[in-house]
Design an enzyme around this catalytic site. Structure first.
Site, PDB file in Angstrom:
ATOM      1  CG  ASP A  47      42.649  28.513  39.939  1.00 32.84           C
ATOM      2  OD1 ASP A  47      40.980  29.013  40.326  1.00 32.84           O
ATOM      3  OD2 ASP A  47      42.012  28.013  38.467  1.00 32.84           O
TER       4      ASP A  47
ATOM      5  CB  THR B 157      43.673  43.616  37.620  1.00 31.06           C
ATOM      6  OG1 THR B 157      44.131  42.778  36.140  1.00 31.06           O
ATOM      7  CG2 THR B 157      44.370  44.300  37.985  1.00 31.06           C
ATOM      8  CD  GLU B 158      42.580  40.628  34.052  1.00 33.45           C
ATOM      9  OE1 GLU B 158      43.281  39.332  35.554  1.00 33.45           O
ATOM     10  OE2 GLU B 158      42.505  41.214  33.241  1.00 33.45           O
ATOM     11  CG  ASN B 159      40.283  37.579  41.095  1.00 39.54           C
ATOM     12  OD1 ASN B 159      41.526  36.928  41.120  1.00 39.54           O
ATOM     13  ND2 ASN B 159      39.041  36.515  39.748  1.00 39.54           N
TER      14      ASN B 159
ATOM     15  NE  ARG C 232      42.149  30.270  32.362  1.00 35.93           N
ATOM     16  CZ  ARG C 232      40.811  29.037  32.535  1.00 35.93           C
ATOM     17  NH1 ARG C 232      40.658  28.455  31.529  1.00 35.93           N
ATOM     18  NH2 ARG C 232      40.097  28.627  33.481  1.00 35.93           N
TER      19      ARG C 232
ATOM     20  CB  SER D 149      44.623  33.514  35.012  1.00 38.38           C
ATOM     21  OG  SER D 149      44.358  32.900  34.133  1.00 38.38           O
TER      22      SER D 149
HETATM   23  C1  IPE Z   1      43.677  34.094  38.991  1.00 41.08           C
HETATM   24  O1  IPE Z   1      42.206  32.587  39.201  1.00 41.08           O
HETATM   25  C2  IPE Z   1      43.537  34.378  39.444  1.00 41.08           C
HETATM   26  C3  IPE Z   1      43.774  34.168  40.887  1.00 41.08           C
HETATM   27  C4  IPE Z   1      44.014  33.104  41.671  1.00 41.08           C
HETATM   28  C5  IPE Z   1      44.134  35.188  41.836  1.00 41.08           C
HETATM   29  P1  IPE Z   1      41.116  32.949  38.195  1.00 41.08           P
HETATM   30  O2  IPE Z   1      39.640  31.554  38.952  1.00 41.08           O
HETATM   31  O3  IPE Z   1      40.636  34.203  38.551  1.00 41.08           O
HETATM   32  O4  IPE Z   1      41.117  32.446  37.035  1.00 41.08           O
HETATM   33  P2  IPE Z   1      41.391  32.533  35.519  1.00 41.08           P
HETATM   34  O5  IPE Z   1      40.009  33.269  35.077  1.00 41.08           O
HETATM   35  O6  IPE Z   1      40.107  30.762  35.519  1.00 41.08           O
HETATM   36  O7  IPE Z   1      41.920  32.672  34.230  1.00 41.08           O
HETATM   37  C1  IPE Z   2      41.672  31.105  43.528  1.00 42.38           C
HETATM   38  O1  IPE Z   2      40.406  30.639  43.566  1.00 42.38           O
HETATM   39  C2  IPE Z   2      41.230  32.243  44.768  1.00 42.38           C
HETATM   40  C3  IPE Z   2      40.882  33.600  43.599  1.00 42.38           C
HETATM   41  C4  IPE Z   2      40.706  33.313  42.665  1.00 42.38           C
HETATM   42  C5  IPE Z   2      40.281  34.632  44.249  1.00 42.38           C
HETATM   43  P1  IPE Z   2      38.671  30.465  43.055  1.00 42.38           P
HETATM   44  O2  IPE Z   2      37.456  31.534  43.201  1.00 42.38           O
HETATM   45  O3  IPE Z   2      38.922  31.124  40.908  1.00 42.38           O
HETATM   46  O4  IPE Z   2      38.137  28.909  42.546  1.00 42.38           O
HETATM   47  P2  IPE Z   2      38.035  28.609  41.164  1.00 42.38           P
HETATM   48  O5  IPE Z   2      38.538  28.246  39.935  1.00 42.38           O
HETATM   49  O6  IPE Z   2      35.921  29.147  40.787  1.00 42.38           O
HETATM   50  O7  IPE Z   2      37.132  26.992  41.732  1.00 42.38           O
HETATM   51 MG    MG Z   3      39.756  30.213  39.745  1.00 41.22          MG
END
Ligand code: IPE
Ligand code: IPE
Ligand code: MG
Length: 246
Positions: free
Chosen positions: A21, A67-69, A195, A197
């Site tokens: 992340d 799945t939420e992405n 967390r 996630s």
């Molecule tokens: C969790 O990261 C998913 C991945 C690293 C692929 P997110 O950035 O999507 O998580 P939240 O939304 O902050 O919990």
């Molecule tokens: C993790 O980085 C990659 C994915 C969740 C796919 P993020 O894109 O969530 O980066 P932040 O959390 O916005 O910094």
């Molecule tokens: Mg993130």
């Protein structure tokens, strides 16, 4: 100082899982577009995969897309899929060179056809590799996985393939995407978020958790070593007393 010398080679976690992340925040810090954060994140992926294989980690599972992405802006989802395809193309040689087998978990049918094709191709080409199993969690959500487990087990009960009394931990394990993987020993999350996630909820029941503020594109070998050293200092009691463990 190289932290590698402080690692006990006899107590390497067997299964390491990482929530990668912080790509977006890393890009923002540098005044760059989020896409470049994801691009930069692939460099850490390569470094970490190679160091894990060298350390003798048997199973490495990386959370690449949840799945939420799918709910992110369309352009960002498209970028992430492009980054995935390009790195699969680029890193096939890294996997072959290090004898790493690629595996994937998640609702893969939701991936664009070109990404799925590339993924299946690399999985096939690396299927006989034995040093480490690298699992990419793509379009993965633990709740969706568990809903499917419940559905599949219920169908089998209904059709008299198994009885209600047969349902136990191992039956559930056999129905998870991770059926061929052992439980997670160490879970790392970068970027300062504390967390899970929706990642591997069942599989991390007794994992050691490690959180670091480092953003994923900055996470390199020494940071991995630091996490493993922290893991090796812990006593995993699995419900028992300290005396029982010793
Ligand atoms: C969790 O990261 C998913 C991945 C690293 C692929 P997110 O950035 O999507 O998580 P939240 O939304 O902050 O919990
Ligand atoms: C993790 O980085 C990659 C994915 C969740 C796919 P993020 O894109 O969530 O980066 P932040 O959390 O916005 O910094
Ligand atoms: Mg993130």
């Amino acid at each position: 100082m190289n932290l590698l010398q402080n690692i006990d080679e006899t107590r390497i976690p067997r299964h390491l899982a990482i929530i990668m992340d912080g790509n977006g925040r890393w890009a923002k810090q540098q005044g760059l577009l989020r896409a470049l954060g994801h691009e930069s994140g692939t460099k850490s992926v390569k470094v970490i995969i190679e160091s894990c294989a060298t350390l003798g980690i048997e199973f490495l599972t990386l959370y690449a897309f949840s799945t939420e992405n799918w709910n992110r802006p369309k352009l960002e989802v498209e970028t992430l899929m492009k980054v995935l395809i390009n790195s699969l193309k680029k890193e096939l040689t890294t996997l072959q060179k290090n004898n790493i087998k690629l595996n994937a978990i998640g609702n893969l049918e939701k991936l664009p056809k070109s990404a799925l094709r590339e993924l299946l191709d690399v999985i096939d080409k690396t299927k006989n590799n034995t040093q480490m199993t690298l699992t990419l969690a793509l379009s993965y959500g633990s709740r969706e996985e568990l809903v499917n487990v419940v559905r599949n087990i219920c169908t089998k009960v209904k059709n008299n393939i198994i009885s209600l009394d047969d349902i136990d931990d191992s039956i559930i394990n056999e129905h998870l995407y991770t059926r061929n993987l052992p439980d997670v020993d160490l879970l790392i999350r970068t970027s300062g978020e504390h967390r899970i996630s929706n990642f591997l909820l069942w599989q991390i029941a007794y994992a050691e958790l490690y959180f670091t503020d480092i953003l994923w594109p900055d996470f390199k070998e020494q940071d991995l070593y630091e996490a493993i050293i922290s893991y090796q200092k812990r006593e995993r009691r699995f419900g028992k007393t300290s005396e029982q463990i010793k």
